[in-house]
Design a protein around this motif. Structure first.
Motif, PDB file in Angstrom:
ATOM      1  N   PHE A  68       8.975  -3.813 -23.083  1.00 10.72           N
ATOM      2  CA  PHE A  68       8.951  -3.291 -24.264  1.00 10.72           C
ATOM      3  C   PHE A  68       8.010  -1.956 -24.344  1.00 10.72           C
ATOM      4  N   CYS A  69       7.045  -2.316 -23.432  1.00  4.44           N
ATOM      5  CA  CYS A  69       5.843  -1.263 -22.992  1.00  4.44           C
ATOM      6  C   CYS A  69       6.637  -0.708 -21.574  1.00  4.44           C
ATOM      7  N   ASN A  70       6.221   0.415 -21.317  1.00  4.66           N
ATOM      8  CA  ASN A  70       6.615   1.122 -19.996  1.00  4.66           C
ATOM      9  C   ASN A  70       5.654   0.347 -18.871  1.00  4.66           C
ATOM     10  N   CYS A  71       4.651  -0.170 -19.282  1.00  9.49           N
ATOM     11  CA  CYS A  71       3.595  -0.467 -18.416  1.00  9.49           C
ATOM     12  C   CYS A  71       4.053  -1.799 -17.662  1.00  9.49           C
TER      13      CYS A  71
ATOM     14  N   THR B  30       1.698  -6.702 -16.806  1.00 11.93           N
ATOM     15  CA  THR B  30       0.191  -6.091 -16.716  1.00 11.93           C
ATOM     16  C   THR B  30       0.185  -4.794 -15.809  1.00 11.93           C
ATOM     17  N   ASN B  31      -0.849  -4.029 -15.893  1.00 11.34           N
ATOM     18  CA  ASN B  31      -1.085  -3.004 -15.357  1.00 11.34           C
ATOM     19  C   ASN B  31      -1.869  -3.366 -13.858  1.00 11.34           C
ATOM     20  N   GLY B  32      -2.223  -4.721 -14.134  1.00 19.35           N
ATOM     21  CA  GLY B  32      -2.707  -5.202 -12.807  1.00 19.35           C
ATOM     22  C   GLY B  32      -4.424  -4.983 -12.596  1.00 19.35           C
TER      23      GLY B  32
ATOM     24  N   PRO C 122      -7.388  -0.174 -19.867  1.00 13.98           N
ATOM     25  CA  PRO C 122      -8.222   0.689 -18.937  1.00 13.98           C
ATOM     26  C   PRO C 122      -7.550   1.820 -18.761  1.00 13.98           C
ATOM     27  N   TYR C 123      -6.212   1.891 -19.116  1.00 20.57           N
ATOM     28  CA  TYR C 123      -5.426   3.298 -18.697  1.00 20.57           C
ATOM     29  C   TYR C 123      -5.110   3.967 -19.949  1.00 20.57           C
ATOM     30  N   ARG C 124      -4.639   5.081 -19.898  1.00 20.20           N
ATOM     31  CA  ARG C 124      -4.316   5.900 -20.852  1.00 20.20           C
ATOM     32  C   ARG C 124      -2.774   6.810 -20.561  1.00 20.20           C
ATOM     33  N   CYS C 125      -1.760   6.067 -20.421  1.00 23.22           N
ATOM     34  CA  CYS C 125      -0.530   6.449 -19.769  1.00 23.22           C
ATOM     35  C   CYS C 125       0.176   7.264 -20.815  1.00 23.22           C
ATOM     36  N   PRO C 126       0.521   8.530 -20.443  1.00 21.03           N
ATOM     37  CA  PRO C 126       0.964   9.495 -21.325  1.00 21.03           C
ATOM     38  C   PRO C 126       2.334   8.798 -22.041  1.00 21.03           C
ATOM     39  N   PHE C 127       2.966   8.048 -21.601  1.00 18.43           N
ATOM     40  CA  PHE C 127       4.232   7.592 -22.104  1.00 18.43           C
ATOM     41  C   PHE C 127       4.045   6.206 -22.959  1.00 18.43           C
ATOM     42  N   CYS C 128       2.712   6.085 -23.159  1.00 25.04           N
ATOM     43  CA  CYS C 128       2.504   4.684 -23.789  1.00 25.04           C
ATOM     44  C   CYS C 128       2.554   4.942 -25.513  1.00 25.04           C
ATOM     45  N   PRO C 129       3.096   4.075 -26.090  1.00 20.56           N
ATOM     46  CA  PRO C 129       3.292   4.118 -27.502  1.00 20.56           C
ATOM     47  C   PRO C 129       1.929   4.052 -28.285  1.00 20.56           C
ATOM     48  N   SER C 130       0.972   3.618 -27.551  1.00 21.61           N
ATOM     49  CA  SER C 130      -0.399   3.097 -28.029  1.00 21.61           C
ATOM     50  C   SER C 130      -1.225   4.625 -28.056  1.00 21.61           C
ATOM     51  N   VAL C 131      -0.551   5.514 -27.089  1.00 19.71           N
ATOM     52  CA  VAL C 131      -1.684   6.491 -26.687  1.00 19.71           C
ATOM     53  C   VAL C 131      -1.138   7.692 -27.307  1.00 19.71           C
ATOM     54  N   THR C 132      -2.202   8.659 -27.919  1.00 20.64           N
ATOM     55  CA  THR C 132      -1.888   9.883 -28.514  1.00 20.64           C
ATOM     56  C   THR C 132      -2.579  10.858 -27.697  1.00 20.64           C
TER      57      THR C 132
ATOM     58  N   GLY D  39       2.932  -5.572 -23.249  1.00 26.08           N
ATOM     59  CA  GLY D  39       2.499  -4.578 -23.792  1.00 26.08           C
ATOM     60  C   GLY D  39       1.627  -4.508 -24.826  1.00 26.08           C
ATOM     61  N   GLY D  40       1.901  -3.430 -25.836  1.00 31.17           N
ATOM     62  CA  GLY D  40       0.923  -3.224 -27.061  1.00 31.17           C
ATOM     63  C   GLY D  40      -0.277  -2.771 -26.254  1.00 31.17           C
ATOM     64  N   LEU D  41      -1.090  -3.514 -25.703  1.00 33.64           N
ATOM     65  CA  LEU D  41      -2.171  -3.282 -24.823  1.00 33.64           C
ATOM     66  C   LEU D  41      -2.327  -4.100 -23.678  1.00 33.64           C
ATOM     67  N   GLU D  42      -3.016  -3.917 -22.802  1.00 31.64           N
ATOM     68  CA  GLU D  42      -3.169  -4.728 -21.654  1.00 31.64           C
ATOM     69  C   GLU D  42      -3.668  -6.236 -21.594  1.00 31.64           C
ATOM     70  N   PRO D  43      -2.718  -6.999 -21.647  1.00 28.78           N
ATOM     71  CA  PRO D  43      -3.092  -8.532 -22.012  1.00 28.78           C
ATOM     72  C   PRO D  43      -4.492  -9.083 -21.280  1.00 28.78           C
TER      73      PRO D  43
HETATM   74  S1  SF4 Z   1      -0.761  -0.542 -22.627  1.00 33.31           S
HETATM   75 FE1  SF4 Z   1       0.341  -0.159 -20.749  1.00 33.31          FE
HETATM   76  S2  SF4 Z   1       1.639   1.685 -20.874  1.00 33.31           S
HETATM   77 FE2  SF4 Z   1      -0.072   1.592 -22.664  1.00 33.31          FE
HETATM   78  S3  SF4 Z   1      -1.919   2.747 -21.455  1.00 33.31           S
HETATM   79 FE3  SF4 Z   1      -2.277   0.319 -21.266  1.00 33.31          FE
HETATM   80  S4  SF4 Z   1      -1.028   0.304 -19.101  1.00 33.31           S
HETATM   81 FE4  SF4 Z   1      -0.459   2.279 -19.933  1.00 33.31          FE
END
Ligand code: SF4
Length: 443
Positions: A440-443, A170-172, A82-92, A141-145
């Protein structure tokens, strides 16, 4: 200063240095160095100093992964986020500010892992346990479990059956569903990422401002969910340790103190504060971290606020070797001997940078497919065919594993005896700030 003291000081500031260089710096013969290493290894006082030094993350990781033979299997089970964190390796982040999320893609012949696949993975884990290896699993990480709660549940149940320690990152957000909270409380540890106390900063940081990036949750919702999870845990008597993970950056320097106080108010067991490792940091950044952490220290006693531990990872300290931009290349097999990532389609890889779903950089992913004929042991061996990885691509944990593997090879070649590793001590000294800091993920 005696010999042991001189060597200890050098190792404390540069823990990855090989025996040849230490011997040259201090004009020692191999015999003298073996003697000094043994003295450090068997001294409780020396071990305490290493584990409370600026480079404590290094010494702690070596004790766990080389001393106790810990192995981590990381399941990247998420299918979305559900998030789009700017520091996420999966987000452009596109030119107009739209934050695009990469998803795991099925390769030719791949299928999503099913329960029977996880049973097979855990059978392989059992073989490792029989050899004396302590295996832990992380669902991360990777994406939200929690976009695939059924798989999270399978992994936790199999882990519990086999006495394998489990942690969820998890981002919770999706823990607002009571069924997901029930699953969460089957884990040994659960860490929720949150780094702000402001609704506006929460929306900007985790969703962005582009209208196509939907803000599906509010800070108030998440705070309520965390309180409810703690309540559920207390009511059910589950033993799950609940923590918060806070990434420090420009967006939250000014409110870090309040983030920590709020965490205490939620009733979580610990808060881990860490910098975005891959972001370039200057003196001003470290000044801000020091100001924020000094304010937090005003509330702590022995590293705690009430029963909640406040943990600052060593990698945030200005003179940590982790901030010294070491140059070099890593052998993938060194990582595969300590950890393995498994994605939703059974693609396995030993380093985090090849584990995330990617968009245009697909060619940079090096993986091996888990199947009926290729179990974990085979996967580990196959990483010998993978290319070397530049140190700049490794996370702190991976860099430590790589440096120590190389240090041990060089030491043996120089004549250091196998039982003289100065970091692998018979003393059961532990670091009170021990965090199991890797994530591994910053989340
Ligand atoms: S996987 Fe983690 S770091 Fe990436 S967008 Fe979701 S919450 Fe943010």
């Amino acid at each position: 200063m005696d010999l042991k003291e001189q060597v200890l000081n050098t190792l404390s500031s540069a823990p990855y240095i090989g025996a040849r260089e230490i011997a040259e710096r201090h004009s020692l013969t191999v015999e003298e160095l073996n003697h000094a290493y043994k003295a450090i290894q068997t001294s409780e006082e020396c071990q305490k100093r290493l584990l409370t030094s600026i480079n404590r993350d290094y010494f702690e990781t070596v004790r766990e992964y080389f001393g106790k033979e810990l192995y981590t299997v990381i399941f990247f089970v998420g299918l979305g986020c559900p998030y789009r964190c700017p520091f996420c390796p999966s987000v452009t982040i596109e030119k107009d500010g739209y934050r695009k999320l990469a998803k795991f893609r099925k390769g030719p012949g791949d299928r999503k892992l099913e329960y029977r696949d996880f049973e097979k993975i855990f059978a392989d884990i059992e073989q490792m346990q029989k050899k004396g290896i302590i295996v832990e699993v992380k669902i991360s990480g990777g994406l939200e479990p929690y976009t695939d709660p059924e798989t999270v549940n399978w992994i936790l149940e199999l882990a519990s059956r086999q006495n394998v320690d489990s942690t969820i990152f998890t981002n919770g957000v999706l823990l607002r569903d009571p069924k997901n909270r029930e699953i969460a409380l089957k884990s040994d540890k659960l860490r929720i990422s949150l780094g702000t106390v402001s609704e506006e900063a929460y929306a900007d940081e985790y969703f962005g401002e582009h209208p196509r990036n939907k803000r599906s949750n509010s800070l108030g919702d998440l705070q309520k969910t965390i309180r409810q999870l703690v309540q559920d845990r207390n009511d059910s008597g589950a033993a799950t340790a609940i923590g918060m993970n806070t990434v420090v950056g420009e967006f939250n320097f000014h409110e870090l103190e309040q983030v920590v106080l709020d965490a205490h108010d939620f009733g979580v067991d610990y808060i881990a504060i860490k910098g975005d490792y891959f972001k370039q940091k200057d003196d001003e950044w470290f000044d801000k971290v020091e100001t924020a952490t000094a304010a937090i220290s005003g509330h702590t006693r022995d590293g705690k606020i009430g029963d909640m531990r406040v943990i600052l990872t060593g990698s945030q300290e200005r003179s940590s070797f982790l901030n010294s931009s070491l140059q070099g290349k890593c052998l993938p097999i060194d990582q595969a001997m300590r950890q393995m990532f498994i994605d939703p389609f059974g693609q396995c890889t030993p380093v985090h940078c090849w584990a995330f779903p990617v968009q245009e950089k697909e060619q940079e992913r090096h993986t091996t497919s888990l199947n009926e004929h290729t179990g974990l042991q085979k996967i580990i061996e196959k990483t010998n065919d993978f290319p070397l990885i530049d140190y700049s691509k490794l996370n702190p944990f991976e860099l430590i594993i790589s440096l120590e593997s190389e240090r041990q090879r060089q030491d043996l070649a120089f004549g250091v005896e196998r039982d003289c590793n100065p970091y692998i001590s018979p003393h059961n000294v532990s670091n009170p700030d021990s965090l199991n800091f890797r994530s591994f993920c910053n989340c």
